[in-house]
Design an enzyme around this catalytic site. Sequence first.
Site, PDB file in Angstrom:
ATOM      1  N   CYS A 113       6.148 -10.449 -15.331  1.00 20.28           N
ATOM      2  CA  CYS A 113       6.091 -10.169 -13.889  1.00 20.28           C
ATOM      3  C   CYS A 113       6.103 -11.440 -13.043  1.00 20.28           C
ATOM      4  O   CYS A 113       6.344 -11.386 -11.844  1.00 20.28           O
ATOM      5  CB  CYS A 113       4.859  -9.336 -13.565  1.00 20.28           C
ATOM      6  N   HIS A 244       2.688  -9.640  -6.545  1.00 21.17           N
ATOM      7  CA  HIS A 244       3.318  -8.778  -7.552  1.00 21.17           C
ATOM      8  C   HIS A 244       2.745  -7.367  -7.410  1.00 21.17           C
ATOM      9  O   HIS A 244       1.539  -7.186  -7.232  1.00 21.17           O
ATOM     10  CB  HIS A 244       3.055  -9.337  -8.949  1.00 21.17           C
ATOM     11  N   ASN A 274       5.524  -0.550 -10.811  1.00 20.86           N
ATOM     12  CA  ASN A 274       5.601  -1.951 -11.232  1.00 20.86           C
ATOM     13  C   ASN A 274       6.989  -2.197 -11.823  1.00 20.86           C
ATOM     14  O   ASN A 274       7.326  -1.626 -12.857  1.00 20.86           O
ATOM     15  CB  ASN A 274       4.495  -2.210 -12.271  1.00 20.86           C
TER      16      ASN A 274
END
Length: 320
Positions: A113, A244, A274
Site C-alpha cells: 500500500c 492510505h 482498500n
Amino acid sequence: MYASFRSIGAFIPQTVRTNQWFVDRMDTSDEWITKRTGISERRIALKEQHTSDLGTEAAKIAINRASIEKEEIDLIICATISPDYLCMPSTACIIADKLGIKNVMALDISAACTGFVYALSVAKAFIESGMKKNVLIIGAEKLSSIVDYTDRTTCMLFGDGAGAAIISMTDKKEDAIIDVQCSSDGGLKDLLLTPGIQSEEASFMQMKGNETFKVAVRTLTSDVRLILERNKMTNDDIDLFIPHQANYRIIKAVGDALNFKEEQKVVTVNKYGNTSSASIPMAINKCYEDGTLKSGEVILLDAFGGGLTWGSALVKFMGK
Ligand code: ACO
C-alpha cells in the site's frame, strides 16, 4: 533541477460490489463491515481486465492532463502487489507496450500500500539527479485476484482500481514536490503477506488484521510528524491530508491524533475499499475531479502496507 507533480488520473472499474455480496456468501453483516471498516462498497475489475489494463487507462488520463506526448516519458514505474505475471515480465513493461511507448526504462515496485509513495520517491530522485525528465508513476491493483474469498476477516476490505501521475522536471523550486520519505521493517513481514513460491497452497493474501491495525496507526502518525517537522511546516500549511485508504477507523484515529480538521481529511475507503498502491492516487484524482484539489495546493500523502513499509510525502499539486 526539481521534480514537479504535474497531473493525476485514475481508472475506477465499473462493477460495484456492495457489502451485501459478502453477506450472501459468508457469516458477516453489513453492520459489522461498515462499523469496523467504514467500507460500504468496492469496485471489482472484469475477469478479462488485468492490472496492466487498469494502469494503462489511468496512465492515458494522466498523460493527457499533463499535456505531454507519450514519447516524452523516459521512465515508467508501476507499484503493484497484483502484477499480471508472477515475477516477470513487469506490469510496467506491459503498460509501456499497451501505451505504445518503446525503448523506455520500465520497472515495478513492490511496497504494497506504500507503493505509490515509494514510486514518487524514486521518480523524484531520478529527476533531481538529471537522469530522467518525465516519469509516469502508476499504482494499479486487481486485488480481487489475490484475495481469499473464504477468509471473512480480510476479503471484504479490498477492491480493484488504478491511479497514475506524471512527475516532470522543472527549474522552479516553488513548483517542486517538497519532500518524500519512505521506510520499512522486514521483521514485521508476517503481519501481511502472500506466500507465493514459498508455498504449495494457492497464493492469497494473509493478514493479521488486529496487529496490523495498531502498527498502521503508529507509523502513519509518526510519519506525518516527522515530515512536517523536518520541513518546518504545520497542519495549517496542508490543504488536504490524503492517507492510505485501508480502514476508516485508522484514518480517524490518525487524523484525530494529528489534529487535522474534518475538511482536510480525504476519505474514499467507503466507496472504493482498500486498493493498496492505487488508493492514494485514486483519492488524489477524486479530489481533483470534484474540485476540492486545485493547482498550487499542498497535499500530504501518508501510506502504510505489507513489508511492512510506510512513507509520507509533501506535494505541491501542479495539475492544471
Ligand atoms: N464479519 C463478522 N465478524 C468478523 C468478520 C466479518 N467479516 N471478520 C472478523 N470478525 C470477527 C472476528 O472473528 C472476531 O470475533 P471474536 O471476537 O469472536 O474472536 C471479531 O470479529 C473481531 O475481530 P478483529 O480482527 O479483532 O476485528 P478488528 O476490529 O481488528 O477489525 C480489520 C478487523 C477490519 C481487518 C482491522 O483489523 C483492520 O482494518 N486492520 C488493518 C488493515 C490494514 O491496514 N492493512 C494494511 C494495509 S493492506 C496492504 O498492505 C495490502
